[in-house]
Write a protein that holds these residues in place. Structure first.
Motif: not given
Ligand SMILES: NC(=O)c1ccc[n+]([C@@H]2O[C@H](COP(=O)([O-])OP(=O)(O)OC[C@H]3O[C@@H](n4cnc5c(N)ncnc54)[C@H](OP(=O)(O)O)[C@@H]3O)[C@@H](O)[C@H]2O)c1
Length: 312
Positions: A12-13, A15, A65-66, A97, A99-100, A146, A218-219, A225, A227, A229
């Motif tokens: 939830p933290t 994006n 920590d997931l 939600n 992901g990494v 995705s 699928e967003p 984002t 993801l 990083r």
């Molecule tokens: N971005 C895209 O284009 C896209 C497209 C399709 C699907 N998605 C999916 O949508 C979801 C959200 O994506 P986003 O783009 O918003 O990604 P994001 O900005 O990287 O945010 C990912 C979230 O997951 C958390 N996370 C990662 N590793 C973790 C861990 N070890 N323990 C606890 N929390 C952890 C992060 O927490 P921290 O703040 O602590 O790092 C953050 O809150 C993901 O499942 C991604 O695969 C994204």
């Protein structure tokens, strides 16, 4: 209309997850759920929890920590305790939600599993498995998929890797070798983890009790984002530039759509791991329906979680 009860969301933290939380908190009084925010403890988790509270919702932060399955098990135990104590309303939805994309597929999680597979898939399988008996029906499990699980013209052009399925025990094993495997391998690992989520969703529906509906959201592509990083600086800069291209999505646009998956009557009957791309129910490619792989994934997941110390 079913009362919204409690919604648990991971990641939830920032994006997508953060905007989904705020969209749920912004609902009219009477339609706002209690929120369980499962994320790494720290200022980002506290900040989103405070923002949601300011809007009038009851929020609990659950530090986790997931990448550590022991943490995930203890987060699930906390949720069960809160529910048993009546500290939050009945659990009606779980949104997986977080992901990494781990840029070095040799990097193991604390349990020894490849990091992308561990966080995107295994952690959520553990959490959902531990909470399956804690839902009040009707309830929903929303997983994050995705489109990268398969290639198309644009993804090929941009070098986005499609899935390359193998036995789940292999997918969970970190790469070996002195040479870092590189971004292409990281992309394949991500797409494999997201294909695993589709297979898992189909199989989970067969195991979940009546009234628990499983779907995959699928967003849309949200470049820029966190993801990516860990990617090289040039790739990150390109991603940020692409986030301004018309037609791509943003967490601000897709967050409320994810909130709708958990709460709106429109999605209440979606089940069997149905794939929803933003607002559109979409048929997945034939590769994403495979009873043998789904059964094997279920069985291998139990082994992998057990090996990491989890009673399953
Ligand atoms: N971005 C895209 O284009 C896209 C497209 C399709 C699907 N998605 C999916 O949508 C979801 C959200 O994506 P986003 O783009 O918003 O990604 P994001 O900005 O990287 O945010 C990912 C979230 O997951 C958390 N996370 C990662 N590793 C973790 C861990 N070890 N323990 C606890 N929390 C952890 C992060 O927490 P921290 O703040 O602590 O790092 C953050 O809150 C993901 O499942 C991604 O695969 C994204």
């Amino acid at each position: 209309m079913t009362e919204p009860g409690t919604v648990l969301i991971t990641g939830p933290t920032r994006n997508l997850g953060r905007h989904a939380v705020l969209a749920m908190a912004d609902r009219p009084h009477g339609q706002r759920p209690d929120l369980l925010l499962v994320g790494r403890a720290g200022p980002d988790l506290t900040s989103v929890a405070d923002e949601a509270r300011t809007r009038g919702v009851r929020v609990r932060e659950i530090g986790c920590d997931l990448s550590r399955l022991a943490d995930v098990r203890s987060a699930a135990a906390t949720v069960r305790d809160l529910l048993a104590a009546g500290a939050v309303r009945p659990l009606r939805a779980l949104v997986a939600n977080a992901g990494v994309i781990s840029t070095d597929t040799r990097r193991p999680s604390p349990d020894g599993y490849e990091m992308t597979f561990a966080v995107n898939y295994l952690a959520h399988a553990q959490l959902i498995g531990d909470l399956l008996g804690s839902f009040t029906v009707p309830a929903r499990v929303v997983l994050l998929g995705s489109n990268t699980y398969h290639a198309n013209f644009w993804r090929k052009l941009l070098g986005v890797a499609e899935a390359n399925w193998a036995d789940p025990v292999e997918l969970a094993r970190p790469a070996t070798g002195a040479q870092a495997p590189g971004m292409a391998a990281a992309g394949v690992a991500y797409s494999n983890a997201k294909l695993a989520i589709l297979y898992y969703a189909h199989e989970l529906q067969r195991h979940a009790g009546t009234g628990i509906n499983v779907s995959v959201f699928e967003p849309g592509w949200m470049p820029g984002t966190a993801l990516g990083r860990g990617a090289p600086k040039a790739v990150q800069a390109l991603s940020r530039a692409l986030s301004r291209v018309p037609g791509v999505s943003t967490p601000q646009d897709s967050g409320p759509l994810l909130a709708a998956m958990a709460l709106d009557a429109q999605w209440a009957h979606v089940r069997d791991g149905a794939f929803v791309v933003k607002t559109k129910l979409t048929e997945v490619r034939p590769v994403a329906h495979d009873r043998d792989r789904e059964r094997r994934l279920w069985e291998a997941t139990a082994e992998l979680l057990e090996r990491a110390g989890a009673p399953h």
